[in-house]
Motif scaffolding. Structure first.
Motif, PDB file in Angstrom:
ATOM      1  N   ARG A  97      36.362  31.002  43.134  1.00 50.10           N
ATOM      2  CA  ARG A  97      35.901  32.028  44.073  1.00 50.10           C
ATOM      3  C   ARG A  97      36.825  33.236  44.066  1.00 50.10           C
ATOM      4  NH1 ARG A  97      35.312  29.884  49.903  1.00 50.10           N
ATOM      5  NH2 ARG A  97      34.900  32.103  50.141  1.00 50.10           N
ATOM      6  N   TYR A  98      38.113  32.981  43.930  1.00 51.34           N
ATOM      7  CA  TYR A  98      39.077  34.067  44.011  1.00 51.34           C
ATOM      8  C   TYR A  98      39.675  34.406  42.648  1.00 51.34           C
ATOM      9  CZ  TYR A  98      38.784  32.419  48.770  1.00 51.34           C
ATOM     10  OH  TYR A  98      38.311  32.012  49.986  1.00 51.34           O
ATOM     11  N   SER A  99      39.092  33.870  41.598  1.00 49.11           N
ATOM     12  CA  SER A  99      39.642  34.069  40.266  1.00 49.11           C
ATOM     13  C   SER A  99      39.046  35.313  39.622  1.00 49.11           C
ATOM     14  CB  SER A  99      39.362  32.849  39.391  1.00 49.11           C
ATOM     15  OG  SER A  99      39.730  33.104  38.055  1.00 49.11           O
ATOM     16  N   PHE A 100      39.817  35.910  38.705  1.00 44.76           N
ATOM     17  CA  PHE A 100      39.291  36.979  37.878  1.00 44.76           C
ATOM     18  C   PHE A 100      38.336  36.429  36.827  1.00 44.76           C
ATOM     19  CE2 PHE A 100      43.113  39.152  39.363  1.00 44.76           C
ATOM     20  CZ  PHE A 100      42.571  40.359  39.737  1.00 44.76           C
ATOM     21  N   GLY A 101      38.378  35.119  36.589  1.00 43.21           N
ATOM     22  CA  GLY A 101      37.465  34.494  35.659  1.00 43.21           C
ATOM     23  C   GLY A 101      37.779  34.778  34.203  1.00 43.21           C
ATOM     24  N   ILE A 102      39.056  34.937  33.862  1.00 40.26           N
ATOM     25  CA  ILE A 102      39.421  35.289  32.496  1.00 40.26           C
ATOM     26  C   ILE A 102      39.730  34.021  31.716  1.00 40.26           C
ATOM     27  CG2 ILE A 102      41.117  36.492  31.085  1.00 40.26           C
ATOM     28  CD1 ILE A 102      41.433  38.436  33.377  1.00 40.26           C
ATOM     29  N   THR A 103      39.079  33.844  30.599  1.00 45.13           N
ATOM     30  CA  THR A 103      39.330  32.698  29.749  1.00 45.13           C
ATOM     31  C   THR A 103      40.441  33.035  28.778  1.00 45.13           C
ATOM     32  OG1 THR A 103      37.660  33.439  28.177  1.00 45.13           O
ATOM     33  CG2 THR A 103      36.947  31.916  29.890  1.00 45.13           C
ATOM     34  N   SER A 104      41.225  32.045  28.439  1.00 42.94           N
ATOM     35  CA  SER A 104      42.319  32.254  27.505  1.00 42.94           C
ATOM     36  C   SER A 104      42.639  30.938  26.822  1.00 42.94           C
ATOM     37  CB  SER A 104      43.559  32.797  28.227  1.00 42.94           C
ATOM     38  OG  SER A 104      43.963  31.907  29.233  1.00 42.94           O
ATOM     39  N   THR A 105      43.439  30.995  25.785  1.00 42.86           N
ATOM     40  CA  THR A 105      43.837  29.826  25.037  1.00 42.86           C
ATOM     41  C   THR A 105      45.234  29.407  25.463  1.00 42.86           C
ATOM     42  OG1 THR A 105      44.782  31.171  23.282  1.00 42.86           O
ATOM     43  CG2 THR A 105      42.434  30.609  23.102  1.00 42.86           C
ATOM     44  N   PRO A 106      45.606  28.129  25.217  1.00 39.11           N
ATOM     45  CA  PRO A 106      46.980  27.709  25.556  1.00 39.11           C
ATOM     46  C   PRO A 106      48.043  28.553  24.865  1.00 39.11           C
ATOM     47  CG  PRO A 106      45.572  25.812  25.130  1.00 39.11           C
ATOM     48  CD  PRO A 106      44.761  27.029  24.781  1.00 39.11           C
ATOM     49  N   ILE A 107      47.796  28.968  23.609  1.00 34.11           N
ATOM     50  CA  ILE A 107      48.773  29.808  22.905  1.00 34.11           C
ATOM     51  C   ILE A 107      48.946  31.136  23.624  1.00 34.11           C
ATOM     52  CG2 ILE A 107      49.259  31.027  20.759  1.00 34.11           C
ATOM     53  CD1 ILE A 107      47.830  28.828  19.264  1.00 34.11           C
ATOM     54  N   SER A 108      47.838  31.699  24.104  1.00 35.53           N
ATOM     55  CA  SER A 108      47.909  32.948  24.848  1.00 35.53           C
ATOM     56  C   SER A 108      48.726  32.777  26.127  1.00 35.53           C
ATOM     57  CB  SER A 108      46.491  33.424  25.179  1.00 35.53           C
ATOM     58  OG  SER A 108      46.526  34.543  26.035  1.00 35.53           O
TER      59      SER A 108
END
Length: 302
Positions: free
Chosen positions: A23-34
């Motif tokens: 609900r409060y997230s920017f919703g950005i997906t990323s990888t563990p390396i990132s």
């Protein structure tokens, strides 16, 4: 240091895959390396600040500062690569690909903000946390629909106030004698014109650059282009008021101390806004050709 720990938490929980509160997230997906790259960069930043606070003057933290800058630049290159990769993909749902590009753009802006924190100093980390909370709140307001929609002039004013509060909250002022010249020496004790000038420019106008870019991206993705139009209108109004004031007060005793610097800052703010308008127009021109190319690629695949 506490604020930097909060920034690490925000990066991993709000701007990462393990968000427990969407609900409060920017919703950005990323990888563990990132994520690991960003955490290492912020860890090096913490070590840099620790070294510079040491009473031993031989421990200046310059080498660790360069490592932090390197990690942040690697993260920026990763974000740009992800944006271009998603843009060149021809398959999949168009809406999902567009949303992914927006998420990667927000991640790139977060990394740009961390570079800004680095060139500003430890006191900026607490302001960065507050700015992220403000942006998260305004993003949710902007993405609302139905009876909860806020008028575009109000949304643009909220963004304008948030960006300027970040500018003044990091001890910046529209005055030449309040420029933070220490930003030119965050990773070296010698003067290099290009590096020092770039660091000082980003330190002074970075919040305007990052904030205006975020407003443009959100305005296009949420279908509320009028917010960007009103945002530009407020900037033109500020520039017009600065022109009038410096013209009327041109013989005032404090013209070079107050009115001329204010005019210069307004000109730079307006110049970057014009640059974003130019980028937007270029994107509108080439976007139909990119869509046609993707359609042809999809037909050849079939």
């Amino acid at each position: 240091m506490t604020s930097l720990v909060l920034l690490v938490y925000i990066r991993l929980q709000w701007i990462g895959d393990r968000s427990t509160q969407p609900r409060y997230s920017f919703g950005i997906t990323s990888t563990p390396i990132s994520e690991i790259t960003d955490v290492f960069a912020m860890f090096c930043l913490a070590l840099t600040w620790w070294e510079k606070r040491s009473r031993d003057h031989s421990r200046n933290g310059y080498i660790i500062a360069r490592a932090a800058i390197g990690f942040f630049f690697v993260g920026m290159v990763h974000s740009i690569f992800c944006i271009l990769r998603d843009k060149n993909q021809s398959g999949g749902n168009v809406g999902n690909r567009s949303a992914t590009r927006v998420k990667n753009t927000k991640l790139a802006l977060f990394r740009g903000m961390m570079l800004l924190v680095m060139v500003t100093g430890p006191s900026c980390s607490s302001t960065a946390v507050l700015v992220l909370l403000q942006c998260a709140s305004i993003c949710k307001i902007m993405e609302s629909f139905g009876s909860k929609v806020v008028d575009a002039p109000v949304m643009a004013a909220l963004w304008r106030l948030a960006i300027r509060s970040a500018f003044f909250g990091t001890n910046h002022h529209c005055s030449f004698n309040r420029l933070q010249y220490s930003a030119a020496f965050i990773a070296t004790d010698s003067f290099h014109f290009v590096i020092a000038g770039s660091s000082l420019f980003f330190n002074t106008f970075g919040w305007e650059m990052i904030g205006s870019t975020l407003v443009l991206v959100l305005s296009r993705t949420t279908g509320r282009s009028t917010v960007w139009s009103w945002f530009r209108f407020y900037q033109w109004t500020e520039m017009l008021a600065s022109c009038i004031s410096v013209s009327v007060m041109k013989r005032h005793l404090m013209v070079w101390a107050i009115f001329a610097p204010r005019f210069m800052f307004a000109a730079v703010f307006t110049g970057f806004c014009l640059f974003l308008c130019f980028v937007e127009e270029i994107f509108d021109v080439i976007n139909p050709f990119l869509k046609t190319k993707n359609n042809h690629s999809r037909l050849h695949t079939i």
